[in-house]
Motif scaffolding. Sequence first.
Motif, PDB file in Angstrom:
ATOM      1  N   ALA A  33       0.795  -1.229   0.000  1.00 25.59           N
ATOM      2  CA  ALA A  33       0.000   0.000   0.000  1.00 25.59           C
ATOM      3  C   ALA A  33       0.830   1.283   0.000  1.00 25.59           C
ATOM      4  O   ALA A  33       0.494   2.231  -0.699  1.00 25.59           O
ATOM      5  CB  ALA A  33      -0.949  -0.011   1.193  1.00 25.59           C
ATOM      6  N   PHE A  34       1.891   1.341   0.760  1.00 30.72           N
ATOM      7  CA  PHE A  34       2.622   2.600   0.908  1.00 30.72           C
ATOM      8  C   PHE A  34       3.936   2.611   0.137  1.00 30.72           C
ATOM      9  O   PHE A  34       4.872   3.306   0.486  1.00 30.72           O
ATOM     10  CB  PHE A  34       2.865   2.880   2.394  1.00 30.72           C
ATOM     11  N   CYS A  35       3.988   1.881  -0.942  1.00 29.91           N
ATOM     12  CA  CYS A  35       5.206   1.718  -1.743  1.00 29.91           C
ATOM     13  C   CYS A  35       5.147   2.664  -2.943  1.00 29.91           C
ATOM     14  O   CYS A  35       4.401   2.416  -3.888  1.00 29.91           O
ATOM     15  CB  CYS A  35       5.293   0.255  -2.187  1.00 29.91           C
ATOM     16  N   ALA A  36       5.924   3.758  -2.886  1.00 35.51           N
ATOM     17  CA  ALA A  36       5.928   4.717  -3.999  1.00 35.51           C
ATOM     18  C   ALA A  36       6.448   4.092  -5.299  1.00 35.51           C
ATOM     19  O   ALA A  36       5.856   4.314  -6.362  1.00 35.51           O
ATOM     20  CB  ALA A  36       6.736   5.948  -3.623  1.00 35.51           C
ATOM     21  N   VAL A  58      -0.931  -8.270 -13.967  1.00 33.97           N
ATOM     22  CA  VAL A  58      -1.692  -8.608 -12.772  1.00 33.97           C
ATOM     23  C   VAL A  58      -0.934  -8.047 -11.574  1.00 33.97           C
ATOM     24  O   VAL A  58       0.253  -8.320 -11.408  1.00 33.97           O
ATOM     25  CB  VAL A  58      -1.853 -10.137 -12.613  1.00 33.97           C
ATOM     26  N   GLU A  59      -1.624  -7.267 -10.755  1.00 32.63           N
ATOM     27  CA  GLU A  59      -1.004  -6.730  -9.549  1.00 32.63           C
ATOM     28  C   GLU A  59      -1.570  -7.454  -8.335  1.00 32.63           C
ATOM     29  O   GLU A  59      -2.787  -7.626  -8.221  1.00 32.63           O
ATOM     30  CB  GLU A  59      -1.258  -5.233  -9.431  1.00 32.63           C
ATOM     31  N   ILE A  60      -0.685  -7.872  -7.458  1.00 32.11           N
ATOM     32  CA  ILE A  60      -1.069  -8.597  -6.246  1.00 32.11           C
ATOM     33  C   ILE A  60      -0.619  -7.801  -5.034  1.00 32.11           C
ATOM     34  O   ILE A  60       0.549  -7.399  -4.948  1.00 32.11           O
ATOM     35  CB  ILE A  60      -0.430 -10.002  -6.230  1.00 32.11           C
ATOM     36  N   ASP A  61      -1.536  -7.580  -4.096  1.00 34.29           N
ATOM     37  CA  ASP A  61      -1.194  -6.916  -2.845  1.00 34.29           C
ATOM     38  C   ASP A  61      -0.480  -7.940  -1.959  1.00 34.29           C
ATOM     39  O   ASP A  61      -1.074  -8.931  -1.535  1.00 34.29           O
ATOM     40  CB  ASP A  61      -2.465  -6.402  -2.161  1.00 34.29           C
TER      41      ASP A  61
END
Length: 113
Positions: A33-36, A58-61
């Motif tokens: 979440a907080f990764c620029a 595909v983006e995975i949290d």
Amino acid sequence: MNVRGRDGEQRLGAAELGDDLGERATLVQFSSAFCAPCRATRRVLAEVAGMVPGVTHVEIDAEDQLDLVRELGILKTPTVLVLDTEGRIVRRATGQPRKADVIAALGEAVATS
């Protein structure tokens, strides 16, 4: 969770990704979440996927998929995996990628399929 195929290679499919594999290759991005750098990586990968027919992004949290993160040995975000049509991991990189490097890695993925 086991991401190893019968041949012992790590493979990812729709069950792990939450989305279908691309027809030619898949760009998998592990983010937090907080990764620029993750936001910039998302833009680069989406742009490349839009330029190259048959490629899916595909983006995975990472925080939501801790079992998969552990299984794959993901240690930082962003981490990008390039998968061939069978879901085999053909390239892996951490940090924000350059567009040219992503395109080169896709060439490798398409060649192995």
